[in-house]
Design a protein around this motif. Structure first.
Motif, PDB file in Angstrom:
ATOM      1  N   GLN A 535       0.829  -1.194   0.000  1.00  0.00           N
ATOM      2  CA  GLN A 535       0.000   0.000   0.000  1.00  0.00           C
ATOM      3  C   GLN A 535       0.864   1.245   0.000  1.00  0.00           C
ATOM      4  O   GLN A 535       1.897   1.290   0.671  1.00  0.00           O
ATOM      5  N   TRP A 536       0.433   2.239  -0.769  1.00  0.00           N
ATOM      6  CA  TRP A 536       1.104   3.524  -0.662  1.00  0.00           C
ATOM      7  C   TRP A 536       0.448   4.330   0.446  1.00  0.00           C
ATOM      8  O   TRP A 536      -0.685   4.071   0.798  1.00  0.00           O
ATOM      9  N   PRO A 537       1.206   5.261   1.056  1.00  0.00           N
ATOM     10  CA  PRO A 537       2.533   5.728   0.661  1.00  0.00           C
ATOM     11  C   PRO A 537       3.637   4.790   1.145  1.00  0.00           C
ATOM     12  O   PRO A 537       3.488   4.117   2.162  1.00  0.00           O
ATOM     13  N   ARG A 538       4.720   4.764   0.383  1.00  0.00           N
ATOM     14  CA  ARG A 538       5.900   4.003   0.761  1.00  0.00           C
ATOM     15  C   ARG A 538       7.118   4.885   0.442  1.00  0.00           C
ATOM     16  O   ARG A 538       7.801   4.696  -0.562  1.00  0.00           O
ATOM     17  N   PRO A 539       7.373   5.907   1.291  1.00  0.00           N
ATOM     18  CA  PRO A 539       8.472   6.837   1.012  1.00  0.00           C
ATOM     19  C   PRO A 539       9.831   6.168   1.200  1.00  0.00           C
ATOM     20  O   PRO A 539       9.944   5.130   1.858  1.00  0.00           O
ATOM     21  N   LEU A 540      10.848   6.775   0.624  1.00  0.00           N
ATOM     22  CA  LEU A 540      12.212   6.255   0.769  1.00  0.00           C
ATOM     23  C   LEU A 540      12.642   6.305   2.228  1.00  0.00           C
ATOM     24  O   LEU A 540      13.269   5.385   2.743  1.00  0.00           O
ATOM     25  N   ALA A 541      12.301   7.397   2.903  1.00  0.00           N
ATOM     26  CA  ALA A 541      12.614   7.547   4.327  1.00  0.00           C
ATOM     27  C   ALA A 541      11.309   7.756   5.089  1.00  0.00           C
ATOM     28  O   ALA A 541      10.369   8.355   4.576  1.00  0.00           O
ATOM     29  N   GLY A 542      11.230   7.242   6.277  1.00  0.00           N
ATOM     30  CA  GLY A 542      10.019   7.393   7.072  1.00  0.00           C
ATOM     31  C   GLY A 542       9.144   6.162   6.968  1.00  0.00           C
ATOM     32  O   GLY A 542       9.331   5.292   6.109  1.00  0.00           O
ATOM     33  N   ALA A 543       8.165   6.115   7.841  1.00  0.00           N
ATOM     34  CA  ALA A 543       7.320   4.924   7.948  1.00  0.00           C
ATOM     35  C   ALA A 543       6.209   4.939   6.903  1.00  0.00           C
ATOM     36  O   ALA A 543       5.726   5.995   6.493  1.00  0.00           O
ATOM     37  N   ALA A 544       5.813   3.746   6.475  1.00  0.00           N
ATOM     38  CA  ALA A 544       4.640   3.593   5.615  1.00  0.00           C
ATOM     39  C   ALA A 544       3.390   3.845   6.445  1.00  0.00           C
ATOM     40  O   ALA A 544       3.390   3.733   7.668  1.00  0.00           O
ATOM     41  N   LYS A 545       2.288   4.187   5.751  1.00  0.00           N
ATOM     42  CA  LYS A 545       1.012   4.429   6.420  1.00  0.00           C
ATOM     43  C   LYS A 545      -0.018   3.416   5.940  1.00  0.00           C
ATOM     44  O   LYS A 545      -0.120   3.145   4.754  1.00  0.00           O
ATOM     45  N   GLU A 546      -0.790   2.893   6.894  1.00  0.00           N
ATOM     46  CA  GLU A 546      -1.941   2.080   6.505  1.00  0.00           C
ATOM     47  C   GLU A 546      -3.148   2.948   6.225  1.00  0.00           C
ATOM     48  O   GLU A 546      -3.923   2.690   5.321  1.00  0.00           O
ATOM     49  N   ARG A 547      -3.329   3.991   7.065  1.00  0.00           N
ATOM     50  CA  ARG A 547      -4.493   4.868   6.955  1.00  0.00           C
ATOM     51  C   ARG A 547      -4.036   6.326   6.989  1.00  0.00           C
ATOM     52  O   ARG A 547      -2.988   6.652   7.519  1.00  0.00           O
ATOM     53  N   PHE A 548      -4.868   7.181   6.444  1.00  0.00           N
ATOM     54  CA  PHE A 548      -4.598   8.616   6.448  1.00  0.00           C
ATOM     55  C   PHE A 548      -5.568   9.347   7.375  1.00  0.00           C
ATOM     56  O   PHE A 548      -6.718   8.925   7.551  1.00  0.00           O
ATOM     57  N   PHE A 549      -5.095  10.469   7.927  1.00  0.00           N
ATOM     58  CA  PHE A 549      -5.896  11.531   8.547  1.00  0.00           C
ATOM     59  C   PHE A 549      -6.294  11.297  10.000  1.00  0.00           C
ATOM     60  O   PHE A 549      -6.963  12.148  10.585  1.00  0.00           O
ATOM     61  N   ALA A 550      -5.939  10.157  10.600  1.00  0.00           N
ATOM     62  CA  ALA A 550      -6.243   9.993  12.027  1.00  0.00           C
ATOM     63  C   ALA A 550      -5.529  11.063  12.844  1.00  0.00           C
ATOM     64  O   ALA A 550      -6.019  11.473  13.907  1.00  0.00           O
ATOM     65  N   ASP A 551      -4.391  11.541  12.339  1.00  0.00           N
ATOM     66  CA  ASP A 551      -3.636  12.574  13.059  1.00  0.00           C
ATOM     67  C   ASP A 551      -4.142  13.977  12.764  1.00  0.00           C
ATOM     68  O   ASP A 551      -3.596  14.969  13.278  1.00  0.00           O
ATOM     69  N   GLY A 552      -5.194  14.075  11.933  1.00  0.00           N
ATOM     70  CA  GLY A 552      -5.755  15.385  11.629  1.00  0.00           C
ATOM     71  C   GLY A 552      -4.945  16.209  10.657  1.00  0.00           C
ATOM     72  O   GLY A 552      -5.222  17.396  10.456  1.00  0.00           O
ATOM     73  N   GLN A 553      -3.964  15.590  10.007  1.00  0.00           N
ATOM     74  CA  GLN A 553      -3.133  16.299   9.038  1.00  0.00           C
ATOM     75  C   GLN A 553      -3.627  16.032   7.626  1.00  0.00           C
ATOM     76  O   GLN A 553      -3.635  14.888   7.171  1.00  0.00           O
ATOM     77  N   PHE A 554      -4.029  17.109   6.944  1.00  0.00           N
ATOM     78  CA  PHE A 554      -4.570  16.986   5.589  1.00  0.00           C
ATOM     79  C   PHE A 554      -3.635  17.698   4.614  1.00  0.00           C
ATOM     80  O   PHE A 554      -2.558  18.172   5.010  1.00  0.00           O
ATOM     81  N   TYR A 555      -4.035  17.808   3.336  1.00  0.00           N
ATOM     82  CA  TYR A 555      -3.114  18.265   2.303  1.00  0.00           C
ATOM     83  C   TYR A 555      -3.466  19.623   1.716  1.00  0.00           C
ATOM     84  O   TYR A 555      -2.874  20.032   0.726  1.00  0.00           O
ATOM     85  N   HIS A 556      -4.400  20.350   2.332  1.00  0.00           N
ATOM     86  CA  HIS A 556      -4.558  21.751   1.984  1.00  0.00           C
ATOM     87  C   HIS A 556      -3.367  22.529   2.558  1.00  0.00           C
ATOM     88  O   HIS A 556      -2.707  22.063   3.504  1.00  0.00           O
ATOM     89  N   PRO A 557      -3.074  23.701   2.027  1.00  0.00           N
ATOM     90  CA  PRO A 557      -1.880  24.437   2.494  1.00  0.00           C
ATOM     91  C   PRO A 557      -1.829  24.659   3.998  1.00  0.00           C
ATOM     92  O   PRO A 557      -0.736  24.668   4.583  1.00  0.00           O
ATOM     93  N   ASP A 558      -2.988  24.826   4.656  1.00  0.00           N
ATOM     94  CA  ASP A 558      -2.978  25.027   6.105  1.00  0.00           C
ATOM     95  C   ASP A 558      -3.040  23.730   6.888  1.00  0.00           C
ATOM     96  O   ASP A 558      -3.104  23.731   8.120  1.00  0.00           O
ATOM     97  N   GLY A 559      -3.011  22.598   6.179  1.00  0.00           N
ATOM     98  CA  GLY A 559      -3.020  21.295   6.844  1.00  0.00           C
ATOM     99  C   GLY A 559      -4.372  20.870   7.362  1.00  0.00           C
ATOM    100  O   GLY A 559      -4.488  19.828   8.029  1.00  0.00           O
ATOM    101  N   LYS A 560      -5.421  21.620   7.042  1.00  0.00           N
ATOM    102  CA  LYS A 560      -6.755  21.313   7.562  1.00  0.00           C
ATOM    103  C   LYS A 560      -7.682  20.810   6.447  1.00  0.00           C
ATOM    104  O   LYS A 560      -7.544  21.186   5.285  1.00  0.00           O
ATOM    105  N   ALA A 561      -8.632  19.982   6.857  1.00  0.00           N
ATOM    106  CA  ALA A 561      -9.664  19.515   5.936  1.00  0.00           C
ATOM    107  C   ALA A 561     -10.695  20.619   5.736  1.00  0.00           C
ATOM    108  O   ALA A 561     -10.838  21.525   6.554  1.00  0.00           O
ATOM    109  N   ARG A 562     -11.414  20.521   4.646  1.00  0.00           N
ATOM    110  CA  ARG A 562     -12.467  21.479   4.332  1.00  0.00           C
ATOM    111  C   ARG A 562     -13.835  20.796   4.396  1.00  0.00           C
ATOM    112  O   ARG A 562     -14.067  19.792   3.726  1.00  0.00           O
ATOM    113  N   PHE A 563     -14.742  21.364   5.196  1.00  0.00           N
ATOM    114  CA  PHE A 563     -16.145  21.047   5.021  1.00  0.00           C
ATOM    115  C   PHE A 563     -16.620  21.759   3.759  1.00  0.00           C
ATOM    116  O   PHE A 563     -16.274  22.922   3.527  1.00  0.00           O
TER     117      PHE A 563
END
Length: 885
Positions: A535-563
């Motif tokens: 499963q991706w992501p599989r970066p060269l450095a750092g740990a792989a992820k099974e799931r996204f967003f449990a940590d509340g970090q999203f991919y908008h510039p401010d790191g927040k999700a949008r309603f």
């Protein structure tokens, strides 16, 4: 000695692992891979029958130019020259590529690179636009990236699974099996199905909500309001990790319960029951598929669902989150490499100048597309009006699958230059090609696919490519070289392409983008061959992820999700008398336009001709009986003829017609000729499930059924449908009797010679005609005609092709159209995996089998893919009612 190859199924987005075996005689068999984490050895009926679809019948075996055989150099030189000259004369936007979720990621990557980075246009889109574009739009609006947060395991860990617009049992059968097994082990688990039809999946549900078409936004807006009113909002998560909640709630709270009931077509009691289940259950997964996406409000539906999960913080943790179920085997891979017109490679944004500059620098390309290209519907409009003058279609059949399909056909016919890469020569689209490039198919090609849970798996070859067929990536790279871009397309293997794809995903990433498989940027051929599913992501450095967003970090510039504030679409104008909402979709045992599944007799045995599901009360109002032919027409005069299938599982006012039949397999039955090209304004995805049509019984002079060892050469009938059968073909026919009579047509169309014995029966008064053709004691063909739908057991008639008919009594039984004493009629096929018929199951019930499990123990039905288990259960229930009477 048996040679085994681990590979991946080429059908739906579940991405099941399979093991293909070839014995010393060259015979191929296929079984599920018990080590693959998508399916753990399970397969559906289609996957189980893969070995039956590998013949070379109809295969494209060499390049063709204007229908004439050519060599590869001539064909590729012509393609490169015509595209180059068209670009030089009319600019880069005068050419376009239309791709497919059937392509492998490596094919997709080089095609996108050529179009966006070297031709310099965004005019590359894919048939994934027809199935998953609204999910992409919803993800990007909410998360800032096209990220699927969860995994398949979440369906098994959840305490509540909500299936929205997803007939999981038929469209993603292995996930259905996993979900059914989880519910059997934890009966407290609840399942809600939200679908206008009561599909086979509904039989697993604790609650079925027959929502009116396009009522989903209203329902989930109502849920968001209920969550706020009952203090179920995770205020901490919302406050720290999201923006826009107040605006989304304000938009959602404008409907009263009465308004909500009207918009959804549901009673207040059912709505409240669903709201209570969702609100009171922490571990909730909401799966959605084509019933959500294929809508003019599909993106808003996706965001209405995501809003509820963001509001409760139920995302990215075990057993919870929104989950988009992709339709095709590599829709996700296509999204990863930028195969959609509005995306760049590696989940970068084409509208972002920094992303464009980064990709151009990585590719060292002379230019980069400066804006999104034409999405599928707009792309074919541009072909129609002459803006696109050279078109390359790869591994898809838009003449059948696009809305307003006849317009698409005319556009392609009028296009000055059309290239088609395909493994089959006679698809409705391939027949229109000026240049046909023969492609390799499943079992012959090598590459990767990504499934719905972001798992990348290898497809490995275990068969030699027939004739001169070559992989799609090779087609593209060879044209790229001939267009003057040799260095950029000097790939010698899919492994090299995958390595570049992985390197681009990591290029200047540092965690800023979700898609990162940089760990494979230096992969070599041997490592690629040994690649195990990951499963991706599989970066060269750092740990792989099974799931996204449990940590509340999203991919908008401010790191927040949008309603995303969304409003339900306006309620449609009340349907006029005789007008219905047309819903299109898949059946259990076929895939897309049947170029592969149509080769398997047992996959056609369950549903062998196109049909229209109608509620019995709607049918009665139009004097339609079960098995009548019905004419389904739109207001522009386009129509199809299909068989009536009356069922209370279909909501009143709506009908369902499957998407699979083409001009090769039935006539006239291309359902997308009736669908208007209305699209979602955000995603550009067509609304393939909400067309308005009329319905009427279609009277004909005769109906007929034919079984034959050879395929007829001429079908001069108003309606026909043809399917593979064991040892031959089966056909449904209707219309007027040919001018020369049935017998002359029968003999000429089947090429019968003097060695054939003909047995005839005709009752002119009753309108019955029966004709048999035998060579010795073997049946060559049997034809049954009458004024009404022919009452002959289809499967029994097919079985007669494999039976010895040495005596006159046996032949008379065929003429009569029914088995004699001592013969058993299996009835219509229910279990495709083991070819078990409805009458066999009914007899087993009469012998004391009162459960699906008991039927499985006796007949094996339902013990492989499990997709037929709902139908088996209905037969058991029907027999119980008969016994009670």
């Amino acid at each position: 000695m048996t040679c085994e190859t681990r590979t991946t199924c080429p059908y739906c987005g579940v991405g099941c692992g399979v093991i293909a075996s070839i014995d010393d005689t060259g015979t191929v068999s296929v079984r599920g891979d018990p080590e693959h984490p998508a399916n753990f050895g399970r397969l559906c009926s289609k996957g189980s029958a893969l070995a039956e679809t590998l013949d070379e019948d109809g295969r494209a075996l060499f390049p063709e130019i204007y229908g004439q055989r050519a060599n590869w150099d001539t064909a590729l030189d012509l393609v490169a020259d015509r595209f180059s000259r068209t670009i030089a004369e009319h600019g880069p936007d005068s050419v376009a590529f239309y791709l497919s979720g059937q392509l492998l990621t490596e094919d997709y990557y080089v095609a996108n690179k050529l179009m966006k980075g070297f031709i310099g246009s965004g005019n590359i889109d894919t048939n994934s636009r027809l199935c998953m574009a609204s999910s992409v739009a919803g993800h990007r609006r909410a998360f800032g990236a096209d990220t699927v947060p969860g995994t398949y395991e979440d369906l098994e860990l959840a305490d509540l699974v909500v299936l929205v617009g997803s007939n999981l049992a038929w469209c993603h059968p292995v996930l259905y099996q996993r979900l059914a097994a989880a519910k059997a082990s934890r009966p407290a688990m609840k399942i809600v199905v939200i679908d206008p039809r009561r599909t086979a999946t509904s039989d697993l549900a604790d609650l079925h909500l027959s929502v009116r078409p396009d009522g989903d936004v209203a329902l989930f807006n109502g849920l968001l309001t209920h969550l706020a009113d009952t203090d179920r909002i995770d205020q901490g998560f919302v406050g720290r990790h999201t923006t826009g909640f107040s605006d989304a709630l304000l938009a959602a709270s404008r409907m009263s319960m009465a308004d909500l009931a009207e918009a959804t077509g549901l009673s207040g009691m059912l709505i409240r029951q669903f709201f209570w289940l969702f609100a009171s259950t922490e571990r909730v997964v909401t799966c959605y598929s084509q019933g959500v996406n294929q809508s003019a409000s599909g993106s808003d539906k996706v965001n209405a669902i995501i809003n509820c999960h963001l509001a409760t913080g139920r995302i990215g943790r075990q057993g919870m989150g929104p989950f988009s179920l992709t339709g095709q085997p590599n829709a996700m891979g296509g999204r990863e490499v930028g195969g959609l017109a509005n995306m760049l490679a590696a989940h970068m944004a084409i509208e972002d100048p920094q992303h464009r500059e980064r990709v151009q620098r990585f590719w060292a390309s002379p230019q980069i597309a400066g804006r999104p290209g034409l999405k599928a519907v707009d792309l074919f409009d541009a072909v129609a009006d002459g803006r696109v003058k050279a078109l390359w279609i790869m591994s898809t059949n838009p003449v059948v699958s696009m809305p307003d399909a006849d317009k698409v056909k005319k556009a392609i016919e009028a296009c000055p230059f059309v290239v088609v890469s395909d493994m089959q020569t006679n698809t409705d689209t391939a027949r229109l090609a000026h240049v046909l490039l023969p492609a390799t198919g499943w079992g012959e090609k090598s590459g990767t696919v990504t499934n719905s849970e972001r798992r990348i798996s290898r497809q490995r070859p275990f068969l030699a490519a027939p004739g001169e067929a070559r992989p799609d990536w090779w087609h593209v790279t060879e044209v790229g070289k001939r267009m003057g871009f040799a260095n950029a397309f000097d790939f010698d293997s899919p492994a090299a392409i995958f390595a570049e794809h992985a390197a681009l995903s990591a290029f200047e990433n540092d965690g800023a983008r979700d898609f990162d498989i940089g760990a494979f940027a230096a992969i070599n051929r041997d490592q690629y061959e040994a690649l195990v599913p990951f499963q991706w992501p599989r970066p060269l450095a750092g740990a792989a992820k099974e799931r996204f967003f449990a940590d509340g970090q999203f991919y908008h510039p401010d790191g927040k999700a949008r309603f995303v504030p969304v409003q339900p679409p306006l309620l449609p104008v009340e349907l006029a008398h005789g007008t219905f909402v047309l819903n299109t979709g898949r059946v259990r045992d076929h895939w897309h336009t049947m170029t592969r599944t149509g080769k398997s007799a047992r996959l056609s045995a369950h549903l062998a001709e196109p049909f229209c599901e109608i509620h019995p009360l709607d049918a009665a109002m139009h004097r339609i009986r079960d098995a009548d032919l019905v004419k389904v027409a739109n207001d522009e005069g386009h129509f199809i003829l299909v068989r009536a299938l009356l069922t209370e599982r279909q909501a009143r006012g709506s009908i369902f017609v499957p998407m699979h039949w083409t001009d090769e397999t039935a006539f006239p039955a291309r359902v997308d000729t009736l669908v208007k090209p209305d699209v979602d304004p955000v995603s550009g995805q067509p609304a393939l499930k909400q067309s308005r049509v009329s319905l009427a019984r279609h009277a004909t002079t005769f109906h007929a059924f034919l079984v034959a060892a050879e395929k007829p050469t001429h079908l001069p009938f108003e309606y026909w449908a043809i399917a593979k059968a064991e040892n031959g073909y089966r056909l449904e026919l209707a219309g007027d009797e040919p001018e020369d009579g049935f017998e002359t047509w029968f003999s000429q169309s089947l090429g019968l010679d003097e060695d054939i014995e003909i047995v005839r029966y005709r009752d002119v008064a009753a309108g019955d005609c029966r004709i048999l053709a035998l060579r010795g004691s073997r049946l060559v063909a049997a034809f049954f005609a009458s004024r009404s739908p022919v009452a002959v057991s289809r499967q029994w008639a097919v079985d007669q092709l494999l039976t010895d008919h040495a005596d006159a009594t046996a032949r008379s039984r065929i003429v009569a159209g029914r088995p004699g004493a001592g013969q058993r009629d299996k009835g219509a096929t229910v279990c495709a995996c083991f070819s078990v018929g409805a009458k066999e199951i009914a007899r087993a019930v009469g012998q004391g089998c009162r459960s699906v499990e008991a039927i499985g123990q006796l007949l094996s039905a339902g013990t492989n893919c499990g997709s037929c288990r709902p139908e088996i259960r209905r037969i058991i229930d029907a027999q119980a009612l008969l016994a009670a009477e």
